[in-house]
Design an enzyme around this catalytic site. Sequence first.
Site, PDB file in Angstrom:
ATOM      1  N   HIS A 162      21.216  14.672  41.613  1.00  0.00           N
ATOM      2  CA  HIS A 162      21.197  13.207  41.620  1.00  0.00           C
ATOM      3  C   HIS A 162      22.141  12.651  42.694  1.00  0.00           C
ATOM      4  O   HIS A 162      21.768  11.792  43.491  1.00  0.00           O
ATOM      5  CB  HIS A 162      21.597  12.669  40.240  1.00  0.00           C
ATOM      6  CG  HIS A 162      21.880  11.196  40.256  1.00  0.00           C
ATOM      7  ND1 HIS A 162      20.878  10.255  40.355  1.00  0.00           N
ATOM      8  CD2 HIS A 162      23.045  10.506  40.233  1.00  0.00           C
ATOM      9  CE1 HIS A 162      21.424   9.041  40.389  1.00  0.00           C
ATOM     10  NE2 HIS A 162      22.737   9.162  40.305  1.00  0.00           N
ATOM     11  N   HIS A 167      21.675   9.900  46.131  1.00  0.00           N
ATOM     12  CA  HIS A 167      22.617   8.988  46.803  1.00  0.00           C
ATOM     13  C   HIS A 167      22.883   9.330  48.272  1.00  0.00           C
ATOM     14  O   HIS A 167      22.924   8.428  49.102  1.00  0.00           O
ATOM     15  CB  HIS A 167      23.942   8.938  46.049  1.00  0.00           C
ATOM     16  CG  HIS A 167      23.865   8.158  44.764  1.00  0.00           C
ATOM     17  ND1 HIS A 167      23.661   6.789  44.736  1.00  0.00           N
ATOM     18  CD2 HIS A 167      23.945   8.552  43.465  1.00  0.00           C
ATOM     19  CE1 HIS A 167      23.637   6.362  43.471  1.00  0.00           C
ATOM     20  NE2 HIS A 167      23.803   7.416  42.678  1.00  0.00           N
ATOM     21  N   GLU A 208      20.729   1.949  42.066  1.00  0.00           N
ATOM     22  CA  GLU A 208      20.374   3.081  41.197  1.00  0.00           C
ATOM     23  C   GLU A 208      18.889   3.071  40.815  1.00  0.00           C
ATOM     24  O   GLU A 208      18.240   4.107  40.823  1.00  0.00           O
ATOM     25  CB  GLU A 208      21.202   3.080  39.902  1.00  0.00           C
ATOM     26  CG  GLU A 208      22.632   3.553  40.045  1.00  0.00           C
ATOM     27  CD  GLU A 208      22.797   5.061  40.271  1.00  0.00           C
ATOM     28  OE1 GLU A 208      21.820   5.831  40.219  1.00  0.00           O
ATOM     29  OE2 GLU A 208      23.948   5.452  40.537  1.00  0.00           O
ATOM     30  N   SER A 227      15.833  10.694  42.385  1.00  0.00           N
ATOM     31  CA  SER A 227      16.339  12.031  42.073  1.00  0.00           C
ATOM     32  C   SER A 227      15.769  12.526  40.757  1.00  0.00           C
ATOM     33  O   SER A 227      16.178  13.556  40.254  1.00  0.00           O
ATOM     34  CB  SER A 227      17.865  12.010  41.987  1.00  0.00           C
ATOM     35  OG  SER A 227      18.289  11.169  40.934  1.00  0.00           O
TER      36      SER A 227
HETATM   37 FE   FE2 Z   1      24.006   7.428  40.548  1.00  0.00          FE
END
Ligand code: FE2
Length: 292
Positions: A162, A167, A208, A227
């Site tokens: 993730h 990110h 997010e 992700s």
């Molecule tokens: Fe995150």
Amino acid sequence: MFEEAQYFSPVNEDEHGRVTVRLARDHPGFADPAYRERRDLIAGLAVGHRRGDPLPEVAYTEEEQEVWRLVSAELASRHRRYAAQEFLDAKDRLKLPADRVPQLQEVSDLLEPLTGFRYLPAAGLVPLREFYGSLADGLFHSTQYLRHHSMPLYTPEPDVVHEVIGHANALASDRFAALYRTAGEAARRVESRQALEFVSRVFWFTLEFGVLLEGGELKAYGAGILSSYGEIEEFRAMDVLPLDIRAMGLTDYDITKYQTVLFRAESLSHLEDVAGGFWETCDDDSIAALGV
Ligand SMILES: [Fe+2]
């Protein structure tokens, strides 16, 4: 929906410096002593890290490498279909390895020349103000462990997949990196707990879990969607609301349950105007005026 990558397992350090990660009973690795030992060891590296020291290296096992390879490949084909173009271009710039887990130092070294962002190790949950505030300095706190190998396409927590695939790829874009920084500056500027939570919820529903329109199609740019193998297939079936600062900042998300609502920007520029514009100028008073 959006069950993945939300909940951090608590990390304890006893008086002898022994670090233990407390996995929930329903965690896929709960009954696996080898996995638990691994989690404790990896968390211990982050706990022992001091700012300015080289980032801790994890000697990933073949089992962990296999998880990375599998998830990278599965996500890559979904990114081509469902990710926003800005994310895809950034991913091409960053060129993360797909055949092995990159070390955080390596991620930092790839990212820094592109947008100035660097990674720091995190054992688990980083306090809100520190996590978001560090973004203003171009620092991203990241876990280093992997999900349990028995369920490679699922994780109840934000693991290195993730943090890095979600990110770091986004942070390789100048435009997304600027938004992350602006969110960080807002987190630094506000003083009350409520205002900080408001700022973090706007982050949650954009960087997010944000989606945007591109050529008439809904595409994802949020790291939590991009992700997550399960969620990436399903985000278009969710309730998608127009981008609205007040609504995002006041919508509670239960980190342990499915998210059912997403917010859609009409374009990347629209996201920059609305979310970026909010973070650039918000303070305790302007947030209180929104009804917090
Ligand atoms: Fe995150």
